[in-house]
Design an enzyme around this catalytic site. Sequence first.
Site, PDB file in Angstrom:
ATOM      1  N   CYS A   1       0.822  -1.212   0.000  1.00  0.00           N
ATOM      2  CA  CYS A   1       0.000   0.000   0.000  1.00  0.00           C
ATOM      3  C   CYS A   1       0.857   1.264   0.000  1.00  0.00           C
ATOM      4  O   CYS A   1       1.801   1.391  -0.765  1.00  0.00           O
ATOM      5  CB  CYS A   1      -0.968  -0.051   1.180  1.00  0.00           C
ATOM      6  SG  CYS A   1      -2.242   1.233   1.200  1.00  0.00           S
ATOM      7  N   GLY A   2       0.550   2.215   0.878  1.00  0.00           N
ATOM      8  CA  GLY A   2       1.230   3.497   0.877  1.00  0.00           C
ATOM      9  C   GLY A   2       2.718   3.417   1.113  1.00  0.00           C
ATOM     10  O   GLY A   2       3.474   4.301   0.661  1.00  0.00           O
TER      11      GLY A   2
END
Length: 203
Positions: A108-109
């Site tokens: 993800c991020g």
Amino acid sequence: MTETVHVAVYDTFADWEIGYAIAHINKPLWHKDPGRYTVATVGATDRPITTMGGMRVVPDTTLDAIGPGDSAMLILAGNDIWHTAQFAPFADKAREFLDAGVPVAAICGSTGGLALAGVLDDREHTSNAAEFLQSVGYRGGHLYRDEPAVTDRDLVTASATAPVEFAREILERLDVFDPDTLASWFRLYGLRDPAGFHELMAR
């Protein structure tokens, strides 16, 4: 000798993205070598952090206290600080680990934070979307793969929507299960096929 898998913790840590991975690293059931691994959290400081789910976590250790020789892998969950100075020390530690041949897994991020740091410029990788990483202006776009999870040498990356695939890549890279057990594990958790459970129980 027990090896430590370090889980980076920071405010807005996305709890759910690494649950499958760390639970099955830490729990010796079905392991090839029970007791080989333990899981420890690592923060930028020793101050408690608050996860995205509102849980309070006190880090077991700090980034400046560990090096590649102390760890079997560094796992980076998603977060809302990936593009800020708060995440930079974790990206720097990831580079240090990779340069020393110690695996890093990012989802993800956190893949955005690694892209900003140039870590994804020379390795195949994935993320939430190609456009997400392109927006940071990195140079690794030609190595982006539109897959749930990708492993290239010592780097594992994954989309936020693929925590089970992320775990499978981590478990395989760490050689936690034998290949048949891993296949059954993914059949149960990834494909939601009850046959996987019965296969695991027969081991």
